[in-house]
Write a protein that holds these residues in place. Structure first.
Motif: not given
Length: 139
Positions: A19-20, A56, A79-80, A114
């Motif tokens: 994660p970024e 992320d 959030c992704r 995800d």
């Protein structure tokens, strides 16, 4: 639930994509001091997080089944991807219904949502969904 930094590092190391940025929900100890953290909130604050806060990966700790709306908001708005460390009250089926997949992790029940790992469903495409006049037609 309090996790130490090394446990969080182990959780993040299991992910294919690192994660970024992180958004943390629940009690996590010192993890909120990491430089990649864009925000750390209690579960009660989850529904009041500004919609512009994006990350992320969302990390969720100590959530109960009554926190479904909070987890869904994190997943849908902020959030992704979402990584959830589940306590005992959750059943695997409840989390699967929310789009989570179980990750192997010793000593903890860890689930990941995800969208990139979710298989595409054949029926959910333009050929079938967007053209009701074709519903009864065969290929």
């Amino acid at each position: 639930m309090h996790l130490k930094d090394d446990q969080i590092d182990q959780l993040l190391a299991q992910l294919e994509r690192k994660p970024e940025s992180l958004l943390i929900l629940g009690a996590v100890g010192e993890a909120s001091a990491r430089e990649s953290v864009v925000g750390a909130f209690s579960l009660q604050e989850a529904l009041t997080i500004d919609a512009n806060v994006r990350a992320d990966l969302g990390l969720v700790f100590g959530a109960a089944p009554d926190d479904v709306s909070r987890i869904a908001r994190l997943r849908d708005v902020h959030c992704r991807r979402v990584l959830l460390v589940a306590d005992d009250p959750w059943t695997d089926n409840e989390l699967l219904a929310l789009g989570f997949q179980r990750l192997p992790f010793e000593g903890l029940r860890v689930f990941l949502c995800d969208p990139d790992l979710t298989p595409l469903r054949e029926w959910n495409n333009a050929k079938h969904w967007a053209h009701p006049q074709n519903f009864d037609k065969r290929d």
